[in-house]
Design an enzyme around this catalytic site. Structure first.
Site, PDB file in Angstrom:
ATOM      1  CE  LYS A  41      -3.910  40.917 -14.430  1.00 30.64           C
ATOM      2  NZ  LYS A  41      -3.477  40.006 -15.498  1.00 30.64           N
ATOM      3  CG  ASP A  92      -6.106  30.003 -12.230  1.00 32.09           C
ATOM      4  OD1 ASP A  92      -5.535  28.900 -12.257  1.00 32.09           O
ATOM      5  OD2 ASP A  92      -5.496  31.065 -12.018  1.00 32.09           O
ATOM      6  NE  ARG A  94     -10.799  34.505 -14.694  1.00 31.38           N
ATOM      7  CZ  ARG A  94      -9.650  35.121 -14.874  1.00 31.38           C
ATOM      8  NH1 ARG A  94      -8.546  34.414 -14.874  1.00 31.38           N
ATOM      9  NH2 ARG A  94      -9.592  36.416 -15.000  1.00 31.38           N
ATOM     10  CG  ASP A 130      -5.809  35.990 -16.271  1.00 32.88           C
ATOM     11  OD1 ASP A 130      -6.559  36.935 -16.609  1.00 32.88           O
ATOM     12  OD2 ASP A 130      -5.906  35.417 -15.184  1.00 32.88           O
TER      13      ASP A 130
HETATM   14  P1  AMP Z   1      -2.413  34.853 -11.786  1.00 34.65           P
HETATM   15  O1  AMP Z   1      -1.194  34.075 -11.446  1.00 34.65           O
HETATM   16  O2  AMP Z   1      -2.156  36.295 -12.114  1.00 34.65           O
HETATM   17  O3  AMP Z   1      -3.264  34.190 -12.816  1.00 34.65           O
HETATM   18  O4  AMP Z   1      -3.281  34.939 -10.452  1.00 34.65           O
HETATM   19  C1  AMP Z   1      -3.644  33.817  -9.704  1.00 34.65           C
HETATM   20  C2  AMP Z   1      -4.532  34.252  -8.591  1.00 34.65           C
HETATM   21  O5  AMP Z   1      -3.851  35.168  -7.722  1.00 34.65           O
HETATM   22  C3  AMP Z   1      -5.814  34.945  -9.005  1.00 34.65           C
HETATM   23  O6  AMP Z   1      -6.801  34.580  -8.098  1.00 34.65           O
HETATM   24  C4  AMP Z   1      -5.451  36.409  -8.870  1.00 34.65           C
HETATM   25  O7  AMP Z   1      -6.586  37.221  -8.684  1.00 34.65           O
HETATM   26  C5  AMP Z   1      -4.583  36.392  -7.626  1.00 34.65           C
HETATM   27  N1  AMP Z   1      -3.643  37.510  -7.567  1.00 34.65           N
HETATM   28  C6  AMP Z   1      -2.540  37.710  -8.313  1.00 34.65           C
HETATM   29  N2  AMP Z   1      -1.922  38.853  -7.979  1.00 34.65           N
HETATM   30  C7  AMP Z   1      -2.642  39.407  -6.977  1.00 34.65           C
HETATM   31  C8  AMP Z   1      -2.519  40.601  -6.191  1.00 34.65           C
HETATM   32  N3  AMP Z   1      -1.514  41.454  -6.355  1.00 34.65           N
HETATM   33  N4  AMP Z   1      -3.462  40.832  -5.261  1.00 34.65           N
HETATM   34  C9  AMP Z   1      -4.477  39.979  -5.081  1.00 34.65           C
HETATM   35  N5  AMP Z   1      -4.652  38.847  -5.770  1.00 34.65           N
HETATM   36  C10 AMP Z   1      -3.749  38.555  -6.711  1.00 34.65           C
HETATM   37 MG    MG Z   2      -4.953  34.495 -13.619  1.00 34.82          MG
END
Ligand code: AMP
Ligand code: MG
Length: 553
Positions: free
Chosen positions: A158, A305, A235, A315
């Site tokens: 990650k 997700d 997921r 997550d």
């Molecule tokens: P999360 O809120 O961490 O569950 O992420 C929601 C979505 O945003 C998922 O598709 C993650 O892969 C994407 N995401 C979160 N942070 C980043 C990042 N720094 N770069 C690229 N995608 C991100």
């Molecule tokens: Mg996520």
């Protein structure tokens, strides 16, 4: 639905804790030992449809479950932490060098022969709304590793760089959120709550720009990469994106893959098996959320997700641990207004998420009644877990109908004065049931009260409680032991994780090492570590990272 706790199953978290069948046949190996390649597999890549394009420009992907994607290299990967127990599960020995080839692999600089890295395609409902395609925007599965126990587990980095799902993100993760994920996923495992695990934490040697407070003041922060481990990171959203785009062939292929690979006990996929599979997902999700409610964990972003198809906590973002017992508490600043993901709503939201999954699986399970069975199973299992566990948390031998009121009234009373959830339940076991004197009753609970509370808000309830305990006629030592197996003494308090982060950022790994070791035995008295069981100090009440967190990570 009862709001209070539930027992997570110490025995039922079997997926995290599978006994080894033949350790002698599969000696632990170094991650970079060429012999390890014989234990690699890439079944997700092999069996499921791939995105035909092979570049990481963010874009909508169609008719595919994943995109092939390589980790992007970093300047100076350095191993900061390694979980020996997870290494054991995988048949890996701890790397000798913090900067050697293992750090290069776990930092994304080197892909070993036999690894076929990919980013999974998924969508999701975020804060109640369909968000369309999301996908692994900064996570990459390197490979599946078959452990000495014969179990398949994904190694997923990650923060390993951009993928077709990165949208406007940089594909990276900061040290603070990576440390938090590492600590909490391991802590959850030892608490007996089903969860993904963490093998390693690698500093990238690069900085990442983040606007932590979303106030237009971005800062450079150290970057890091966690290697997460789980049988699968699929997921609810992996199914939702296929259903939303009417990619029904792919939907069936993904369901068949998940069932045959991860639910083989259900038998070969068929109409009946799809229905029983959904019911099992509902059952597992209920056990998982009941575990959260038992230990005071608030996930913080229960979007679909972030919901595992295997019923694992996954997550770890702006999660938090309840300090003052408050059903309305959320650690997530983005959720401060709506409180959709606050502590007390987690069971209801899990069920809402299961309804979204039901919608996505409805092409495979056309009879609505079958889906309703699953949803009902969630409510029933959650209710059973809650009642059994509240009984254990309170130390009651039989949790009867009248005890429901006793439990509800405790929760009501806890809202009166700020009272630490973990300490309150832990010390309930020390309340002398022979005492009639108010001060003797309340004395063991004093460590749980914040501010200048003297515990008066609990007195009336405590009198009822000890009356009820007396009716059980159980030996106090036996009751205490039972309660202490349910009520942890040590949890990954928000401020403790922050202390570990601050120390690590200053080059000191002793804090995280000690914390991880203590959290491996959360139910044991560990007198030399009493300070880690104390309630949150006042300085941490409003400090960033210690109380509320943004999604910035
Ligand atoms: P999360 O809120 O961490 O569950 O992420 C929601 C979505 O945003 C998922 O598709 C993650 O892969 C994407 N995401 C979160 N942070 C980043 C990042 N720094 N770069 C690229 N995608 C991100
Ligand atoms: Mg996520």
């Amino acid at each position: 639905m009862a709001l209070y706790t539930a027992r997570s199953m110490h025995t039922a978290s079997a997926m995290n804790d599978i006994p080894r069948n033949n350790p002698g046949l599969a000696p632990p190996l170094d991650l970079c030992d060429p012999l390890l390649a014989s234990r690699f597999d890439n079944s997700f890549v092999r069996e499921l449809p791939a995105d035909p394009l092979q570049h990481d420009v963010p874009r909508p992907v169609r008719n595919a479950c994943y995109s092939r994607a390589k980790p992007s290299s970093v300047v100076a990967p350095k191993l900061l932490a390694w979980a020996d127990a997870v290494g054991d599960l995988l048949g890996l020995v701890r790397p000798e060098s913090a900067t050697g080839l293992a750090a290069q692999v776990l930092g994304g600089n080197h892909v070993l022969p036999g690894m076929q890295p990919y980013a999974a395609r998924y969508g999701g409902h975020q804060f109640g709304n369909w968000a369309g395609q999301l996908g692994d925007g900064r996570a990459l599965t390197l490979v599946e590793l078959i452990g000495p126990d014969g179990q398949r587990r994904e190694l997923q980095l990650k923060g390993a760089g951009r993928t077709p799902y990165s949208r406007r993100g940089d594909g990276r993760a900061v040290l603070r959120s990576s440390v938090r994920e590492f600590i909490c996923s391991e802590a959850m495992h030892y608490l007996g709550v089903p969860t993904t695990r963490a093998l390693s934490l690698v500093a990238t040697g690069e900085s990442v720009e983040r606007d932590m407070f979303y106030d237009g003041n971005p800062e450079e922060e150290p970057g890091a990469i966690v290697c997460r481990v789980a049988p699968s990171f699929v997921r609810f959203g992996n199914f939702e994106i296929l259903a939303a785009n009417e990619e029904l062939v792919e939907l069936k292929r993904l369901a068949d893959y998940v069932i045959t690979t991860h639910y083989p006990e259900l038998g070969p996929p068929s109409a009946d098996v799809y229905a029983r599979w959904f019911e099992e997902i509902c059952r597992r999700s209920a056990v998982m959320v009941a575990g959260w409610m038992r230990v005071g964990f608030v996930h913080g972003v229960m979007n679909t997700d972030n919901m595992s198809i295997l019923g694992l906590t996954m997550d770890y973002g702006p999660y938090g641990w309840l300090e003052g017992y408050d059903l309305g508490w959320t650690p997530n600043t983005t959720d401060a207004e709506g409180r959709r993901y606050c502590f007390g709503r987690q069971p209801e939201i899990a069920q809402w998420n299961l309804l979204r999954l039901a919608g996505a699986l409805s092409p495979l399970i056309p009879d609505r009644a079958d889906l309703e069975v699953g949803i009902d199973t969630f409510g029933r299992v959650y209710g059973e877990c809650s009642r059994r566990v509240m009984g254990d948390k309170l130390g009651l031998l039989d949790f009867n109908a009248e005890d429901d009121a006793l439990a509800e009234d405790l929760i009501e009373a806890l809202h009166g004065d700020e009272t630490d959830m973990t300490l309150l339940f832990r010390h309930l076991a020390d309340v002398p049931i022979a005492a009639v004197d108010d001060s003797a009753l309340v004395a063991p609970l004093r460590p749980a009260f914040y501010g200048d509370s003297d515990g008066a808000h609990l007195l009336a309830w405590l009198h009822r409680y000890v009356d009820r305990l007396r009716s059980d006629n159980e030996a106090p030592a036996a009751r205490r032991a039972r309660m202490n197996r349910t009520n942890p003494k040590y949890v990954a308090r928000n401020y403790l994780a922050q202390l570990a982060i601050d120390a690590l950022a200053a080059g000191d790994s002793s804090v995280i090492t000690r914390l991880l070791a203590v959290l491996e035995r959360p139910y044991d008295e560990q007198p030399e570590h009493e300070d880690l069981a104390a309630r949150r100090p006042e300085w941490a009440r409003h400090k960033a990272g210690c109380s509320a967190l943004s999604c910035s990570s």
